[in-house]
Design a protein around this motif. Structure first.
Motif, PDB file in Angstrom:
ATOM      1  N   LYS A   1      93.511  80.610  74.979  1.00 32.09           N
ATOM      2  CA  LYS A   1      94.072  80.779  73.777  1.00 32.09           C
ATOM      3  C   LYS A   1      93.304  80.485  72.663  1.00 32.09           C
ATOM      4  CE  LYS A   1      98.404  80.319  70.931  1.00 32.09           C
ATOM      5  NZ  LYS A   1      97.537  80.324  69.529  1.00 32.09           N
ATOM      6  N   THR A   2      92.537  79.391  72.860  1.00 26.83           N
ATOM      7  CA  THR A   2      91.532  78.741  71.677  1.00 26.83           C
ATOM      8  C   THR A   2      90.455  79.802  71.633  1.00 26.83           C
ATOM      9  OG1 THR A   2      92.275  76.466  72.383  1.00 26.83           O
ATOM     10  CG2 THR A   2      89.982  76.989  71.395  1.00 26.83           C
ATOM     11  N   SER A   3      90.196  80.195  72.748  1.00 21.76           N
ATOM     12  CA  SER A   3      88.939  81.285  72.874  1.00 21.76           C
ATOM     13  C   SER A   3      89.319  82.582  72.075  1.00 21.76           C
ATOM     14  CB  SER A   3      88.395  81.567  74.217  1.00 21.76           C
ATOM     15  OG  SER A   3      87.919  80.353  74.679  1.00 21.76           O
ATOM     16  N   ILE A   4      90.590  83.173  72.372  1.00 29.60           N
ATOM     17  CA  ILE A   4      90.897  84.464  71.731  1.00 29.60           C
ATOM     18  C   ILE A   4      91.015  84.039  70.287  1.00 29.60           C
ATOM     19  CG2 ILE A   4      91.417  85.587  74.039  1.00 29.60           C
ATOM     20  CD1 ILE A   4      94.304  85.083  73.276  1.00 29.60           C
ATOM     21  N   ASP A   5      91.690  83.261  69.919  1.00 27.47           N
ATOM     22  CA  ASP A   5      91.897  83.143  68.571  1.00 27.47           C
ATOM     23  C   ASP A   5      90.777  83.155  67.751  1.00 27.47           C
ATOM     24  OD1 ASP A   5      94.708  82.790  68.932  1.00 27.47           O
ATOM     25  OD2 ASP A   5      94.717  80.536  68.931  1.00 27.47           O
ATOM     26  N   TRP A   6      89.688  82.489  68.288  1.00 28.38           N
ATOM     27  CA  TRP A   6      88.402  82.350  67.508  1.00 28.38           C
ATOM     28  C   TRP A   6      87.759  84.019  67.653  1.00 28.38           C
ATOM     29  CZ3 TRP A   6      83.332  83.007  69.166  1.00 28.38           C
ATOM     30  CH2 TRP A   6      82.270  82.858  68.577  1.00 28.38           C
ATOM     31  N   ILE A   7      87.959  84.489  68.660  1.00 25.69           N
ATOM     32  CA  ILE A   7      87.332  85.938  69.080  1.00 25.69           C
ATOM     33  C   ILE A   7      87.856  86.865  67.795  1.00 25.69           C
ATOM     34  CG2 ILE A   7      87.270  87.853  70.529  1.00 25.69           C
ATOM     35  CD1 ILE A   7      86.938  86.008  72.772  1.00 25.69           C
ATOM     36  N   ASN A   8      89.301  86.661  67.577  1.00 27.66           N
ATOM     37  CA  ASN A   8      89.860  87.485  66.556  1.00 27.66           C
ATOM     38  C   ASN A   8      89.262  87.666  65.260  1.00 27.66           C
ATOM     39  OD1 ASN A   8      92.093  89.254  66.238  1.00 27.66           O
ATOM     40  ND2 ASN A   8      93.154  87.615  64.987  1.00 27.66           N
ATOM     41  N   GLN A   9      88.568  86.642  64.922  1.00 27.42           N
ATOM     42  CA  GLN A   9      88.044  86.535  63.457  1.00 27.42           C
ATOM     43  C   GLN A   9      86.553  86.847  63.588  1.00 27.42           C
ATOM     44  OE1 GLN A   9      88.425  82.208  62.442  1.00 27.42           O
ATOM     45  NE2 GLN A   9      90.634  82.024  63.180  1.00 27.42           N
ATOM     46  N   ARG A  10      85.980  87.500  64.807  1.00 29.87           N
ATOM     47  CA  ARG A  10      84.883  88.103  64.719  1.00 29.87           C
ATOM     48  C   ARG A  10      84.838  89.512  64.333  1.00 29.87           C
ATOM     49  NH1 ARG A  10      83.147  83.624  63.956  1.00 29.87           N
ATOM     50  NH2 ARG A  10      85.244  82.946  63.906  1.00 29.87           N
ATOM     51  N   SER A  11      83.598  90.148  63.782  1.00 32.74           N
ATOM     52  CA  SER A  11      83.361  91.522  63.303  1.00 32.74           C
ATOM     53  C   SER A  11      83.334  92.466  64.711  1.00 32.74           C
ATOM     54  CB  SER A  11      82.383  91.529  62.457  1.00 32.74           C
ATOM     55  OG  SER A  11      81.075  91.432  63.052  1.00 32.74           O
ATOM     56  N   PRO A  12      83.924  93.694  64.245  1.00 36.74           N
ATOM     57  CA  PRO A  12      83.794  94.569  65.494  1.00 36.74           C
ATOM     58  C   PRO A  12      82.602  94.982  65.744  1.00 36.74           C
ATOM     59  CG  PRO A  12      85.352  95.454  63.611  1.00 36.74           C
ATOM     60  CD  PRO A  12      84.720  94.001  63.345  1.00 36.74           C
ATOM     61  N   GLU A  13      81.199  94.878  64.928  1.00 36.29           N
ATOM     62  CA  GLU A  13      79.985  95.219  65.057  1.00 36.29           C
ATOM     63  C   GLU A  13      79.368  94.335  66.017  1.00 36.29           C
ATOM     64  OE1 GLU A  13      81.623  97.212  61.639  1.00 36.29           O
ATOM     65  OE2 GLU A  13      81.439  95.148  62.054  1.00 36.29           O
ATOM     66  N   ALA A  14      79.645  93.005  65.688  1.00 34.61           N
ATOM     67  CA  ALA A  14      79.238  91.538  66.473  1.00 34.61           C
ATOM     68  C   ALA A  14      79.772  91.708  68.041  1.00 34.61           C
ATOM     69  CB  ALA A  14      79.630  90.557  65.905  1.00 34.61           C
ATOM     70  N   LEU A  15      81.223  92.116  68.002  1.00 34.72           N
ATOM     71  CA  LEU A  15      81.632  92.229  69.434  1.00 34.72           C
ATOM     72  C   LEU A  15      81.268  93.364  70.214  1.00 34.72           C
ATOM     73  CD1 LEU A  15      85.425  91.312  68.335  1.00 34.72           C
ATOM     74  CD2 LEU A  15      83.702  89.735  69.277  1.00 34.72           C
ATOM     75  N   GLY A  16      81.199  94.429  69.599  1.00 30.71           N
ATOM     76  CA  GLY A  16      80.512  95.589  70.137  1.00 30.71           C
ATOM     77  C   GLY A  16      79.064  95.423  70.747  1.00 30.71           C
ATOM     78  N   SER A  17      78.349  94.782  70.059  1.00 30.24           N
ATOM     79  CA  SER A  17      77.028  94.337  70.588  1.00 30.24           C
ATOM     80  C   SER A  17      76.992  93.330  71.394  1.00 30.24           C
ATOM     81  CB  SER A  17      76.037  93.711  69.371  1.00 30.24           C
ATOM     82  OG  SER A  17      75.851  94.654  68.340  1.00 30.24           O
ATOM     83  N   PHE A  18      77.883  92.369  71.406  1.00 28.62           N
ATOM     84  CA  PHE A  18      78.100  91.266  72.497  1.00 28.62           C
ATOM     85  C   PHE A  18      78.560  91.928  73.795  1.00 28.62           C
ATOM     86  CE2 PHE A  18      80.984  88.200  74.938  1.00 28.62           C
ATOM     87  CZ  PHE A  18      79.839  87.385  74.999  1.00 28.62           C
ATOM     88  N   VAL A  19      79.580  92.944  73.599  1.00 29.53           N
ATOM     89  CA  VAL A  19      79.929  93.741  74.889  1.00 29.53           C
ATOM     90  C   VAL A  19      78.806  94.593  75.764  1.00 29.53           C
ATOM     91  CG1 VAL A  19      81.324  95.750  75.646  1.00 29.53           C
ATOM     92  CG2 VAL A  19      82.125  93.832  74.029  1.00 29.53           C
ATOM     93  N   LEU A  20      77.851  95.204  74.798  1.00 29.23           N
ATOM     94  CA  LEU A  20      76.675  95.934  75.458  1.00 29.23           C
ATOM     95  C   LEU A  20      75.837  94.862  76.175  1.00 29.23           C
ATOM     96  CD1 LEU A  20      76.404  98.740  73.188  1.00 29.23           C
ATOM     97  CD2 LEU A  20      77.275  98.825  75.534  1.00 29.23           C
ATOM     98  N   TRP A  21      75.665  93.512  75.398  1.00 35.63           N
ATOM     99  CA  TRP A  21      74.858  92.654  76.075  1.00 35.63           C
ATOM    100  C   TRP A  21      75.239  92.187  77.310  1.00 35.63           C
ATOM    101  CZ3 TRP A  21      75.753  87.311  77.073  1.00 35.63           C
ATOM    102  CH2 TRP A  21      74.471  86.692  77.438  1.00 35.63           C
TER     103      TRP A  21
END
Length: 596
Positions: A221-241
């Motif tokens: 829960k601590t992790s996903i609450d923090w992830i929820n505040q990240r931008s779609p662009e940063a998350l998309g790049s992270f997924v591909l990495w």
């Protein structure tokens, strides 16, 4: 004076001997060195030197004594050397060190024995080299044991720190997020997390829970609450990495299994747990991110192949945990085309079917997916996917496989999602035109089940937009077999479909155009088979036209009866002036087709 012979023994000391048998040497003295004579005269009898060293020519008993002493000394020396070496070997073996055996020839022994003799004679055996002590093995740590040590408070403090340090660099924040779990799982070896073997041997249901099932809920829960505040662009790049890191591990495994010396850069096997954990958290909390990377997964060859398919299936399973619609969308757009291809093997087909079966078996899945059939302007099951499903669900009898029954089980729900929408809307008009184009072709196929199903879908298209009648008119002659099948189905099931085909005027105009084309074709130079098709088509056109006219006449009679009753009631009313004649007039003008 008698001549004197002086010889030097091996130790350099001189001894003087009388030699009565020697020749006269005129008083000269001769000095010789036994060691030099041995080297320069290898063929000389060694007994002469020994006799001279003992004061002249002795008896045979004296010779034997001399040789016996020498042999005894040599034997004792040899035994001491052997004893010293055996002691060294025993000491090395007792310390569990690998012993090295040296096989040496007698000549090599003679050349190297001087130093050993000296050490043995001094009572000191050569000390063996101490073997290197092996470092104590670290205890093996499982994923569950490492996950149990995660501290949500420490993680929260870490996330606050990196959010402030890298405030404007969210891509770096995501990397540091993965590093945190990398350190936490650094003690987990590849043997404790053989993810490729697990994915290969596990069902999709079991695979989907790896490795997040081991993560404490508070840490998750601590992790996903923090992830929820990240931008779609940063998350998309992270997924591909993350995906690139995982597939690099796959590539390295493939190269090593082939015995190639090619070196492929990859993330440490110890960090694979962390990458899977971080990637699963992102996909579950932000499933939309997966939709953004689907085009890259379809178009880039490095993400394609049977060895990479389990990873893609795992990713879609994670996203479907967050949102079923994203899971089905990803399946229909990226995985279903693989099954419909010519090179899909049974293993790939099975894992792809397992995924969609898992999605559709979720609680309230049908309701959720039908109501959300269109997501941000895109259909979960596009027309192209429905076309593939028709081929896979209704193959020829000779093309049926074990998976055919599984497609038959999921087809009704997927078809419902594919056809869901608001009738008459602009979006449904476009969808119905696309579906109608391949439905008319399938309706003309020789496979009865496929032909009947496609004819039913074609009739559905006619109920969605009047433009479908015009499009049918354009396709009619090129798809005469399918048109005959549709007309026959309409004539046999008219009561079921007639209410949905309103308004009927476009249909009448289309049937009139068909009859004109039929008459022209029958009177032309077409071959016998086509002539037969045209006659059947014309027969069913007349049947449907008759039903249209009958229905039209009945409707007109009902309308007239309703009007007569309304007028009679109006005149019978005590207050004739209260009748709303304007509403009756509107009813007449709103049904022009009744009076034609």
């Amino acid at each position: 004076m008698e001549p004197v012979l002086i010889e030097s023994n091996v130790n350099g000391a001189s001894e003087v001997h009388n030699n009565n048998n020697a020749n006269v040497d005129h008083g000269w003295q001769k000095v010789t060195y036994a060691k030099r004579q041995r080297k320069t005269k290898p063929g000389a009898d060694p007994s002469n030197a020994l006799v001279a060293a003992n004061g002249g020519a002795g008896s045979s008993g004296e010779k034997n004594n001399v040789f016996r002493n020498l042999e005894q000394q040599a034997e004792e020396r040899h035994l001491r050397i052997i004893g010293a070496r055996q002691a060294a070997l025993s000491a090395a073996a007792s310390e569990s060190a690998p012993a090295r055996s040296k096989h040496r020839s007698d000549d090599e022994y003679d050349e190297d024995s001087d130093a050993d003799v000296t050490a043995a004679e001094n009572g000191k055996a050569e000390e063996p080299k101490k073997p290197k002590q092996k470092k104590p093995k670290k205890p093996k740590i499982t994923v569950a044991e490492a996950a149990a040590k995660l501290d949500a408070t420490d993680l929260s403090a870490f996330l606050i720190d990196i959010s402030g340090t890298y405030e404007d660099k969210q891509d770096i924040q995501m990397m540091r997020f993965a590093d945190y779990f990398g350190r936490a799982f650094s003690g987990v070896t590849a043997s404790q997390f053989p993810w490729m073997k697990i994915f290969r041997e596990s069902t999709v249901a079991k695979m989907a829970d790896i490795p997040l099932s081991q993560i404490p809920d508070v840490v998750y829960k601590t992790s996903i609450d923090w992830i929820n505040q990240r931008s779609p662009e940063a998350l998309g790049s992270f997924v591909l990495w993350c995906l690139d890191s995982i597939l690099a591990d796959v590539e390295t495994h493939n190269v090593s299994s082939k015995g190639s010396k090619k070196v492929v850069q990859q993330a440490s096997s110890k960090s694979q747990v962390a990458i899977f954990v971080a990637l699963a958290m992102v996909l579950r909390r932000k499933p939309d991110v997966l939709i953004g990377v689907l085009p890259a997964l379809r178009e880039n060859s490095k993400y394609q192949g049977q060895d990479k398919l389990p990873v893609i299936v795992w990713m879609i399973a994670q996203a479907s945990q967050g949102e079923l619609a994203v899971g089905l969308y990803s399946w229909a757009h990226n995985l279903l085309p693989i099954v419909g291809g010519k090179n899909c093997n049974p293993q790939s087909r099975d894992i792809i079917l397992q995924l969609v079966e898992r999605i559709l078996s979720s609680p309230k899945a049908r309701t959720i997916l039908v109501n959300g059939a269109v997501r941000k302007g895109e259909r979960l099951v596009p027309p192209s996917a429905l076309e593939t499903l028709l081929r896979l669900t209704f193959p020829t009898s000779s093309a049926r496989v074990k998976a055919t029954e599984r497609f038959e089980a999921i087809y009704p729900t997927l078809k419902e999602v594919a056809l869901a929408g608001v009738p008459g809307s602009k979006a449904m008009k476009q969808v119905s035109l696309q579906i109608l184009s391949f439905a008319i072709q399938f309706a003309g196929e020789s496979t009865p089940d496929l032909s009947n199903e496609a004819a039913g879908i074609f009739i559905w298209c006619l109920t969605q937009s009047a433009d479908c009648y015009k499009h049918w008119d354009k396709l009619y002659e090129a798809n005469l077999e399918g048109s005959v099948k549709v007309l026959k189905k309409l004539s046999e099931e008219w009561k079921e479909h007639s209410a949905k085909l309103s308004p009927l005027d476009p249909f009448r105009a289309t049937l009139k155009s068909f009859r004109q084309k039929n008459e022209k074709g029958i009177g032309g130079t077409a071959d016998a088979a086509r002539q037969s098709l045209l006659r059947n088509a014309d027969k069913y056109c007349k049947l449907v036209s008759g039903k249209l006219s009958t229905g039209h006449g009945c409707l007109k009679s009902v309308a007239l009866a309703v009007i007569a009753i309304a007028v009679g009631a109006a005149f019978m009313s005590p207050n004739v002036e209260s009748v709303d004649w304007e509403k009756i007039s509107v009813f007449f003008t709103s049904q022009p087709s009744i009076w034609k």
